[in-house]
Structures are given as structure tokens and as C-alpha cells.
Motif scaffolding. Structure first.
Motif, short mmCIF file in Angstrom:
data_model
loop_
_atom_site.label_atom_id
_atom_site.label_comp_id
_atom_site.label_asym_id
_atom_site.label_seq_id
_atom_site.Cartn_x
_atom_site.Cartn_y
_atom_site.Cartn_z
N GLY A 94 0.81 -1.22 0.00
CA GLY A 94 0.00 0.00 0.00
C GLY A 94 0.84 1.26 0.00
O GLY A 94 0.30 2.36 -0.21
N ASN A 95 2.15 1.13 0.23
CA ASN A 95 3.02 2.32 0.30
C ASN A 95 3.61 2.72 -1.05
O ASN A 95 4.39 3.66 -1.13
N LYS A 96 3.23 2.02 -2.14
CA LYS A 96 3.77 2.38 -3.46
C LYS A 96 3.41 3.81 -3.83
O LYS A 96 4.23 4.55 -4.38
N GLY A 97 2.19 4.21 -3.54
CA GLY A 97 1.76 5.58 -3.84
C GLY A 97 2.51 6.61 -3.03
O GLY A 97 2.86 7.68 -3.53
N TYR A 98 2.78 6.28 -1.76
CA TYR A 98 3.53 7.19 -0.89
C TYR A 98 4.98 7.34 -1.40
O TYR A 98 5.52 8.44 -1.47
N PHE A 99 5.57 6.20 -1.77
CA PHE A 99 6.93 6.20 -2.31
C PHE A 99 6.99 7.08 -3.57
O PHE A 99 7.88 7.93 -3.72
N ALA A 100 6.01 6.91 -4.47
CA ALA A 100 5.97 7.71 -5.71
C ALA A 100 5.77 9.19 -5.38
O ALA A 100 6.39 10.05 -6.01
N PHE A 101 4.94 9.49 -4.38
CA PHE A 101 4.72 10.88 -3.97
C PHE A 101 6.03 11.50 -3.48
O PHE A 101 6.40 12.60 -3.91
#
Length: 183
Positions: A94-101
């Protein structure tokens, strides 16, 4: 109230992030408990957006018509890792979006090697962002129509929101003005 100016459009907007906030949320999905920090912010459309064009209901709108307008983010989730005694589970995917951000706004995510099932695996370390890490950062906001809702007056509204941001290569960070600067 009557709305003046160009109609909301879907597309990519050059802008700067502002009014960042964060809150912790817990929820249950498929019988599992999760805990995350949700980061919200607004994207204020920058003067550099004049080079863009948008098509709304078959009509072309100029990018300059959106300069100064703000779009709220959909929210960026950073899932927390459980410690002893916590009643929630890990959701590293679920942290892929946070990493990309983080990468999109120029925040480093260093790698480290950890052992998983006896194998060395290289993973990215996710920083904890503060509002100061987000506010003023340049970004290209991808704006789409959000979920419709009914406001307190009973009117159906469809918000336009920043789904995610991309790196704005030439964008410059805006340093918030301090009120107590001596001259």
C-alpha cells in the motif's frame, strides 16, 4: 453561488503544494486492521500553467484561466508497520503511492538491505514527511473528477481532485513568506 471563470477540467496542471496536513487513520478491510498516516494537500495552479490547454465539453480552455485555482488532493496513504502489541497488520504494498509521492516532490528514499526468509532484499526506506517537507514543492498535479456527494444545501457536487503528482523538472520550490522578517 455563481461560479466565474473556466469550468473545472481534467488533466495535468503545473502547480505548488500548499496547506499540507496529516492525520492517522485506522480501518478494517477483509477482516484485517490497518493503520496509516494520510497526507492531504492542495495544489495551487502556477503561472507556468499558461502553456497548457484543456478540453471541457468540446470547448478548449486556456491554461492561464486556471492559474491561482487550488485543487485538493485525494490523499496519500503511508501505511504504518505494526510493533509488538499493535492490533493492525503491515501493508507494505500500500506504500507504493507514498513512495511515488516522495520521489515526485524530490524527497530521497534511501535503500537498505534487510533479511526476508533468509534472503538479502534491498528495500526503500520511507521517510516521515512533515508539512514543511510538502508545502511549496513544485509538482504536476493530475486532476480528475472525484466521487460525487450531496452538500449541506442538498445540491449534488462533483469535486475535482489531485489523484497523484508527477515531478515538475523545472519547477522551483516556493519558500513560504515569514511574517516576522526584519527589514
Amino acid at each position: 453561488k455563481k461560479f466565474d471563470g473556466a469550468p473545472n477540467a481534467e488533466g495535468e496542471f503545473f502547480g505548488h503544494l500548499k496547506d499540507a496536513s496529516q492525520r492517522e487513520v485506522s480501518y478494517t478491510k477483509d477482516g484485517k486492521n490497518f493503520c496509516a498516516i494520510v497526507y492531504n494537500y492542495y495544489l495551487e495552479v502556477a503561472k507556468e500553467n499558461t502553456s497548457n490547454k484543456y478540453v471541457v465539453k468540446g470547448k478548449t480552455q486556456k491554461g492561464k484561466d486556471y492559474v491561482g485555482r487550488s485543487y485538493r488532493s485525494k490523499g496519500v496513504f503511508r501505511f504504518l508497520e505494526p510493533k509488538d502489541g499493535d492490533d493492525f497488520v503491515s501493508n507494505t504494498d500500500g506504500n507504493k503511492g507514498y513512495f511515488a509521492f516522495c520521489r515526485s516532490i524530490g524527497v530521497e528514499c534511501p535503500t537498505k538491505v534487510i533479511q526476508i526468509d533468509g534472503q538479502d532484499v534491498e528495500v526503500n526506506q520511507l521517510p516521515s514527511l512533515s508539512e514543511e517537507d510538502i508545502n511549496g514543492k513544485p509538482a504536476i498535479g493530475v486532476v480528475k473528477e472525484g466521487k460525487p456527494y450531496v452538500n449541506k444545501d442538498g445540491d449534488k457536487r462533483t469535486p475535482y481532485e489531485v489523484i497523484f503528482v508527477k515531478t515538475w523538472e523545472d519547477g522551483e520550490t516556493i519558500i513560504p513568506e515569514e511574517d516576522d522578517v526584519p527589514f
